[in-house]
Design a protein around this motif. Structure first.
Motif, PDB file in Angstrom:
ATOM      1  N   VAL B 275      94.189 122.674  62.727  1.00 29.90           N
ATOM      2  CA  VAL B 275      94.189 121.532  61.814  1.00 29.90           C
ATOM      3  C   VAL B 275      93.342 121.885  60.591  1.00 29.90           C
ATOM      4  CG1 VAL B 275      92.272 120.360  62.999  1.00 29.90           C
ATOM      5  CG2 VAL B 275      93.866 119.021  61.638  1.00 29.90           C
ATOM      6  N   VAL B 276      93.849 121.523  59.406  1.00 25.22           N
ATOM      7  CA  VAL B 276      93.263 121.985  58.138  1.00 25.22           C
ATOM      8  C   VAL B 276      92.919 120.796  57.248  1.00 25.22           C
ATOM      9  CG1 VAL B 276      93.780 123.253  56.001  1.00 25.22           C
ATOM     10  CG2 VAL B 276      94.610 124.128  58.201  1.00 25.22           C
ATOM     11  N   GLN B 277      91.704 120.823  56.669  1.00 26.63           N
ATOM     12  CA  GLN B 277      91.366 119.867  55.605  1.00 26.63           C
ATOM     13  C   GLN B 277      91.052 120.701  54.366  1.00 26.63           C
ATOM     14  OE1 GLN B 277      91.694 116.750  56.912  1.00 26.63           O
ATOM     15  NE2 GLN B 277      91.704 117.598  58.998  1.00 26.63           N
ATOM     16  N   VAL B 278      91.838 120.556  53.313  1.00 27.99           N
ATOM     17  CA  VAL B 278      91.547 121.257  52.057  1.00 27.99           C
ATOM     18  C   VAL B 278      91.377 120.255  50.927  1.00 27.99           C
ATOM     19  CG1 VAL B 278      92.676 123.458  52.616  1.00 27.99           C
ATOM     20  CG2 VAL B 278      94.006 121.613  51.552  1.00 27.99           C
ATOM     21  N   GLN B 279      90.634 120.660  49.912  1.00 31.66           N
ATOM     22  CA  GLN B 279      90.401 119.804  48.753  1.00 31.66           C
ATOM     23  C   GLN B 279      91.731 119.458  48.096  1.00 31.66           C
ATOM     24  OE1 GLN B 279      87.275 118.872  47.516  1.00 31.66           O
ATOM     25  NE2 GLN B 279      88.048 117.771  45.753  1.00 31.66           N
ATOM     26  N   ASP B 280      92.022 118.169  48.050  1.00 30.96           N
ATOM     27  CA  ASP B 280      93.250 117.700  47.396  1.00 30.96           C
ATOM     28  C   ASP B 280      92.887 116.684  46.323  1.00 30.96           C
ATOM     29  OD1 ASP B 280      92.379 115.868  49.290  1.00 30.96           O
ATOM     30  OD2 ASP B 280      94.382 115.042  49.613  1.00 30.96           O
ATOM     31  N   THR B 281      92.109 117.119  45.365  1.00 28.83           N
ATOM     32  CA  THR B 281      91.787 116.274  44.222  1.00 28.83           C
ATOM     33  C   THR B 281      93.074 115.737  43.611  1.00 28.83           C
ATOM     34  OG1 THR B 281      90.117 117.955  43.809  1.00 28.83           O
ATOM     35  CG2 THR B 281      90.319 116.186  42.188  1.00 28.83           C
ATOM     36  N   GLU B 282      94.096 116.563  43.666  1.00 32.60           N
ATOM     37  CA  GLU B 282      95.457 116.154  43.289  1.00 32.60           C
ATOM     38  C   GLU B 282      96.422 116.973  44.144  1.00 32.60           C
ATOM     39  OE1 GLU B 282      97.010 118.787  41.615  1.00 32.60           O
ATOM     40  OE2 GLU B 282      95.107 119.861  41.583  1.00 32.60           O
ATOM     41  N   VAL B 344      86.702 114.583  64.681  1.00 36.55           N
ATOM     42  CA  VAL B 344      87.563 113.545  65.285  1.00 36.55           C
ATOM     43  C   VAL B 344      88.811 114.186  65.894  1.00 36.55           C
ATOM     44  CG1 VAL B 344      89.094 111.614  64.696  1.00 36.55           C
ATOM     45  CG2 VAL B 344      86.726 111.633  63.873  1.00 36.55           C
ATOM     46  N   GLN B 345      89.429 115.095  65.144  1.00 34.14           N
ATOM     47  CA  GLN B 345      90.660 115.734  65.639  1.00 34.14           C
ATOM     48  C   GLN B 345      90.367 116.653  66.829  1.00 34.14           C
ATOM     49  OE1 GLN B 345      93.824 115.213  64.826  1.00 34.14           O
ATOM     50  NE2 GLN B 345      93.487 113.832  63.093  1.00 34.14           N
ATOM     51  N   LEU B 346      89.257 117.383  66.760  1.00 35.09           N
ATOM     52  CA  LEU B 346      88.905 118.291  67.862  1.00 35.09           C
ATOM     53  C   LEU B 346      88.588 117.508  69.136  1.00 35.09           C
ATOM     54  CD1 LEU B 346      86.760 120.763  65.745  1.00 35.09           C
ATOM     55  CD2 LEU B 346      88.712 121.459  67.157  1.00 35.09           C
ATOM     56  N   ARG B 347      88.039 116.311  68.976  1.00 43.46           N
ATOM     57  CA  ARG B 347      87.745 115.461  70.144  1.00 43.46           C
ATOM     58  C   ARG B 347      88.959 114.635  70.587  1.00 43.46           C
ATOM     59  NH1 ARG B 347      82.504 112.137  68.071  1.00 43.46           N
ATOM     60  NH2 ARG B 347      80.817 113.640  68.408  1.00 43.46           N
ATOM     61  N   ARG B 348      90.040 114.734  69.858  1.00 46.41           N
ATOM     62  CA  ARG B 348      91.245 113.934  70.090  1.00 46.41           C
ATOM     63  C   ARG B 348      90.941 112.437  70.053  1.00 46.41           C
ATOM     64  NH1 ARG B 348      95.236 117.293  70.445  1.00 46.41           N
ATOM     65  NH2 ARG B 348      96.744 115.608  70.490  1.00 46.41           N
ATOM     66  N   GLN B 349      90.163 112.051  69.039  1.00 51.21           N
ATOM     67  CA  GLN B 349      89.832 110.635  68.858  1.00 51.21           C
ATOM     68  C   GLN B 349      90.507 110.061  67.615  1.00 51.21           C
ATOM     69  OE1 GLN B 349      85.532 110.959  68.710  1.00 51.21           O
ATOM     70  NE2 GLN B 349      85.310 110.693  70.933  1.00 51.21           N
ATOM     71  N   GLY B 350      91.575 110.712  67.171  1.00 50.92           N
ATOM     72  CA  GLY B 350      92.208 110.319  65.911  1.00 50.92           C
ATOM     73  C   GLY B 350      93.122 109.108  66.002  1.00 50.92           C
ATOM     74  N   GLY B 351      93.331 108.600  67.210  1.00 51.97           N
ATOM     75  CA  GLY B 351      94.191 107.415  67.354  1.00 51.97           C
ATOM     76  C   GLY B 351      95.564 107.669  66.764  1.00 51.97           C
ATOM     77  N   VAL B 359      94.357 120.941  69.654  1.00 51.33           N
ATOM     78  CA  VAL B 359      93.456 121.331  68.567  1.00 51.33           C
ATOM     79  C   VAL B 359      92.226 122.022  69.148  1.00 51.33           C
ATOM     80  CG1 VAL B 359      92.182 120.582  66.536  1.00 51.33           C
ATOM     81  CG2 VAL B 359      94.183 119.303  67.264  1.00 51.33           C
ATOM     82  N   LYS B 360      92.126 123.300  68.905  1.00 50.22           N
ATOM     83  CA  LYS B 360      90.948 124.046  69.364  1.00 50.22           C
ATOM     84  C   LYS B 360      90.099 124.524  68.192  1.00 50.22           C
ATOM     85  CE  LYS B 360      91.075 125.901  73.405  1.00 50.22           C
ATOM     86  NZ  LYS B 360      91.341 126.314  74.762  1.00 50.22           N
ATOM     87  N   THR B 361      90.744 124.725  67.056  1.00 47.26           N
ATOM     88  CA  THR B 361      90.037 125.258  65.890  1.00 47.26           C
ATOM     89  C   THR B 361      90.425 124.468  64.639  1.00 47.26           C
ATOM     90  OG1 THR B 361      90.080 127.443  66.908  1.00 47.26           O
ATOM     91  CG2 THR B 361      89.551 127.362  64.567  1.00 47.26           C
ATOM     92  N   ALA B 362      89.420 124.124  63.845  1.00 44.91           N
ATOM     93  CA  ALA B 362      89.657 123.361  62.617  1.00 44.91           C
ATOM     94  C   ALA B 362      88.995 124.079  61.444  1.00 44.91           C
ATOM     95  CB  ALA B 362      89.091 121.950  62.756  1.00 44.91           C
ATOM     96  N   PHE B 363      89.501 123.784  60.248  1.00 45.13           N
ATOM     97  CA  PHE B 363      89.017 124.433  59.027  1.00 45.13           C
ATOM     98  C   PHE B 363      88.839 123.383  57.937  1.00 45.13           C
ATOM     99  CE2 PHE B 363      90.043 126.195  54.834  1.00 45.13           C
ATOM    100  CZ  PHE B 363      89.205 127.304  54.761  1.00 45.13           C
ATOM    101  N   THR B 376      84.247 125.620  56.094  1.00 44.38           N
ATOM    102  CA  THR B 376      83.696 125.684  57.447  1.00 44.38           C
ATOM    103  C   THR B 376      84.819 125.970  58.433  1.00 44.38           C
ATOM    104  OG1 THR B 376      84.013 123.359  58.108  1.00 44.38           O
ATOM    105  CG2 THR B 376      82.001 123.870  56.879  1.00 44.38           C
ATOM    106  N   VAL B 377      84.441 126.573  59.562  1.00 39.40           N
ATOM    107  CA  VAL B 377      85.340 126.718  60.704  1.00 39.40           C
ATOM    108  C   VAL B 377      84.646 126.056  61.888  1.00 39.40           C
ATOM    109  CG1 VAL B 377      86.477 128.324  62.292  1.00 39.40           C
ATOM    110  CG2 VAL B 377      86.365 128.855  59.843  1.00 39.40           C
ATOM    111  N   LEU B 378      85.380 125.196  62.582  1.00 35.32           N
ATOM    112  CA  LEU B 378      84.831 124.463  63.725  1.00 35.32           C
ATOM    113  C   LEU B 378      85.735 124.657  64.927  1.00 35.32           C
ATOM    114  CD1 LEU B 378      84.991 122.220  61.049  1.00 35.32           C
ATOM    115  CD2 LEU B 378      83.100 121.355  62.412  1.00 35.32           C
ATOM    116  N   SER B 379      85.153 124.580  66.138  1.00 34.51           N
ATOM    117  CA  SER B 379      86.012 124.713  67.314  1.00 34.51           C
ATOM    118  C   SER B 379      85.409 124.013  68.519  1.00 34.51           C
ATOM    119  CB  SER B 379      86.256 126.191  67.625  1.00 34.51           C
ATOM    120  OG  SER B 379      85.065 126.797  68.056  1.00 34.51           O
ATOM    121  N   VAL B 380      86.251 123.796  69.500  1.00 30.52           N
ATOM    122  CA  VAL B 380      85.773 123.280  70.790  1.00 30.52           C
ATOM    123  C   VAL B 380      86.117 124.309  71.852  1.00 30.52           C
ATOM    124  CG1 VAL B 380      85.815 120.818  70.367  1.00 30.52           C
ATOM    125  CG2 VAL B 380      87.928 121.968  71.031  1.00 30.52           C
TER     126      VAL B 380
END
Lengths: 165, 380
Positions: B275-282, B344-351, B359-363, B376-380
Motif C-alpha cells: 500500500v502506497v501513500q504519495v504526495q498528491d498536491t495535484e 491503519v492499513q497495516l493493522r487492517r483497521q481501515g473499515g 498488507v505487510k509493507t507500506a510506503f 518512510t517504509v513501514l511493515s508488520v
C-alpha cells in the motif's frame, strides 16, 4: 532578433536592476557562468549549483530558444507579492530552453491558449509592467513566439481573447 | 542497534474547524497516547511542528509540564516528515525509548502566498506573478505528459479515486465522490490541471507515539515497524518549484533519491510494497511520484491507473485515505497523515477503505517546496 523597444518607453525603469540589460537596443537577460564548470544560471548567482565552486562571471543569455513547458495562471495571485492588474486576466507562463545555456522561467506573451505549444520557437521581449501597488510604470521581460504578430497593446497578460481559462 | 516501532496513532479530522491548529495538535497527541495506552508522562522526547499554527512545544502547557525535551521542527512541507525522522533517529541513537511526534496546521483559505525573499528570489518574481506553486505543478505535469503520453483522463481518474477514497474515510475533508467529467470540467487553475485536480490548504493534526522495539510490547501487541525514514533535498538538474531557471541538463527529483535510500535502509524493494501513500498536491503529482519512487516506469502510469491497480481493491492501492486531494494540506500534519494511514492499513483497521489485499509493507512519500522529499517504509 527583434526587440520591441520601439513600442516600450525606454525611460521606464526595469522591474529589478541586474535582471536584464536596460535600456538597451537589444536587451539581454543577465545570468552568470561558473568559471570552473561553465554552468549557466539565471538570475546571476555567486555559487555553482553543479560543481559547488564559488567563482562566477556575468553572462548575457541568448535571446531565442524553444518553449519547454507552459501553463496558465488561472486566478489572480495573492497580493503581496503580486502587483499585476487588479482587473485580472489569466496569463501564460512557461520555461524557455535556451540551447546549451539554461531554461528560463518567463511570462509568455503574443500567443493564446489555443496556439501555445511545447517546442515553439520563442524570443525575448521587454514589456511594460504597471505596478498596481506603487502605480509605477516599469518594464519586465517576457518571451513571445518568434513569428508572433505584435499585439496592439502590450500587457504582461497573454492575449486575453483566447485565454479564457 | 534498536529498531523503531509505531505504537500509537491519533488524528484530528482534516478540513475546516472552529478550533485552533494547536488544539487540533493536542487532540491528535492525546488520541495517539490513548491508542498506545500510554500517558504523556511516558514520553521521553517530543518533536513537532506547524507551518502556520504556532510553536508545537507550546503544547506542553496543555499536555502537561513534565519537563520533556520538546524540539520544534520547521521544514516547509516536510515538517511532519522531518519531525518523524528526528524521532526515529533519537530512538536509534538510544537517546529515548518513547518519543512523541506531533504535526498540525491551520492555513487561511485560498492558495498559499509565499514571499520570494523567503526563497532567496528577487521581489520581481512575485510582483510579476510567478511565485505560485500551482504554476510549477501545471508546468511539470505538462512537460511530463508531453514526454510520456499521460492523458488528462488519467489525471481525472486520479482525482476521482481520491474523492472516492475520501468518501469512505471519516477523517477526510472532501467526502463527496466526484465523476471524472465533473473534475475535467471544473475551473482551469493551471493548465492542464483543473480546480478539483488540486488539493487545498486546510487544517488538521496527527500524533504518533514511537517506541524502541524492546519496550513496544508494553504498549501494544501489534507494533508497526518503522523500517526507514529518509529526507533528501534536491539534486542538481531537478525540476522544482520556485526556480527562475532550470539547468539545461536534466536530473532526478529529490523523491528518486529519498525513495531509493528509504528502500535500501529498509531492505525491501518497491515490488514488495502493498500500500502506497504519495504526495498528491495535484493529480499529476501522484502520477509522477509513482515513477519517481520506483513503483512504475515513466509512462507506465497510464495503463496502471486505467487498469484500476491503484484503487482500494487493486494490486497497488495508492492514497487509500483520499490523499491530499480529499484531505487538504495542513502542512505540518500532511506527511504524518500518510504514516497514520499506513498504520491503519497495516493493522487492517481501515473499515470501508481497507484495501482488499494483504498488507505487510507500506510506503509513504511527502514532497514540497523548495524541492524536498521525505519517505518512510513501514511493515508488520
Amino acid at each position: 532578433m527583434t526587440v520591441l523597444t520601439e513600442t516600450v518607453d525606454t525611460t521606464a525603469r526595469a522591474i529589478e536592476a541586474g535582471l536584464f540589460t536596460w535600456p538597451a537596443e537589444q536587451p539581454r537577460l543577465i545570468g552568470s557562468r561558473c568559471k570552473a564548470c561553465g554552468l549557466v544560471t539565471f538570475p546571476s548567482t555567486s555559487g555553482c549549483s553543479r560543481c559547488t565552486a564559488d567563482d562566477t562571471e556575468q553572462y548575457l543569455l541568448a535571446t531565442t530558444g524553444e518553449l519547454w513547458t507552459w501553463t496558465v495562471q488561472g486566478f489572480r495571485p495573492k497580493s503581496p507579492p503580486y502587483e499585476g492588474p487588479v482587473d485580472f486576466t489569466p496569463y501564460l507562463v512557461g520555461y524557455v530552453a535556451l540551447p546549451g545555456e539554461v531554461k528560463v522561467e518567463t511570462l509568455i506573451v503574443g500567443v493564446g491558449l489555443d496556439d501555445v505549444k511545447i517546442g515553439m520557437p520563442m524570443e525575448l521581449v521587454i514589456v511594460p509592467f504597471h505596478s498596481s501597488v506603487t502605480d509605477d510604470a516599469l518594464v519586465t521581460f517576457a518571451f513571445q513566439p518568434v513569428s508572433a504578430a505584435r499585439p496592439a497593446v502590450f500587457t504582461t497578460a497573454a492575449n486575453p481573447s483566447n485565454t479564457g481559462a | 542497534m534498536s529498531d523503531v516501532a509505531i505504537v500509537g496513532v491519533g488524528m484530528h479530522p482534516f478540513g475546516r474547524h472552529d478550533i485552533s491548529g494547536m488544539e487540533q495538535g493536542a487532540f491528535a497527541a492525546r488520541a495517539a497516547l490513548a491508542d498506545a495506552g500510554a500517558q504523556w508522562s511516558d514520553v521521553q522526547y517530543a518533536f513537532g511542528g506547524s507551518a502556520a499554527a504556532g510553536n508545537a512545544d507550546t503544547l506542553v502547557s496543555t499536555l502537561g509540564l513534565t519537563g520533556v525535551p520538546f524540539i520544534n521542527v520547521s521544514n516547509g512541507c516536510a515538517t511532519g516528515g522531518s519531525a518523524l525522522i528526528s524521532a526515529y533517529n533519537a530512538i536509534k541513537a538510544g537517546a529515548a525509548d518513547v518519543v512523541m511526534v506531533i504535526g498540525f496546521d491551520k492555513h487561511p483559505r485560498g492558495a498559499f502566498d509565499p514571499q520570494p525573499s523567503d526563497y532567496g528570489i528577487g521581489d520581481w518574481y512575485g510582483q510579476t506573478g510567478m511565485m505560485l506553486t500551482t504554476q510549477f505543478f501545471g508546468m511539470k505535469i505538462q512537460r511530463y505528459m508531453h514526454e510520456f503520453g499521460i492523458t488528462r483522463e488519467t489525471l481525472a481518474k486520479v482525482a476521482a479515486k481520491a474523492f472516492h477514497n475520501g468518501s469512505l474515510n471519516p477523517n477526510a475533508w472532501r467526502r463527496a465522490p466526484m465523476t471524472e467529467e465533473q473534475i475535467l470540467e471544473s475551473t482551469m487553475i493551471a493548465n492542464p490541471l483543473t480546480q478539483y485536480m488540486f488539493c487545498s490548504p486546510g487544517e488538521g493534526g496527527v500524533g504518533l507515539v514511537l517506541a524502541n522495539t524492546d519496550v513496544a510490547s508494553k504498549f501494544t501487541d501489534k507494533p508497526v515497524l518503522l523500517r526507514s525514514a529518509v529526507l533528501r533535498s534536491r539534486p542538481f538538474g531537478s525540476f522544482e518549484v520556485f526556480n527562475p531557471s532550470l539547468a539545461d541538463q536534466r536530473g532526478n527529483s529529490p523523491s528518486v533519491a529519498a525513495a531509493k535510500a528509504a528502500f535500501e535502509q529498509a531492505g525491501v524493494g518497491p515490488d514488495e510494497v502493498d500500500v502506497v501513500q504519495v504526495q498528491d498536491t495535484e493529480s499529476g503529482a501522484e502520477v509522477m511520484h509513482l515513477a519517481e519512487c520506483g513503483f512504475i516506469e515513466d509512462g507506465g502510469q497510464e495503463d496502471l491507473i486505467r487498469s484500476g491497480a491503484t484503487q482500494l481493491d487493486g494490486s497497488l492501492p495508492v492514497n487509500t485515505d483520499g490523499g491530499c486531494l480529499a484531505n487538504g494540506e495542513p502542512i505540518g500534519a500532511s506527511g504524518l497523515r500518510q504514516v497514520y494511514e499506513s498504520v491503519v492499513q497495516l493493522r487492517r483497521q481501515g473499515g470501508a477503505r481497507q484495501v482488499k489485499n494483504e498488507v505487510k509493507t507500506a510506503f509513504t512519500h511527502v514532497y514540497g517546496a523548495p524541492g524536498i522529499s521525505a519517505c518512510t517504509v513501514l511493515s508488520v
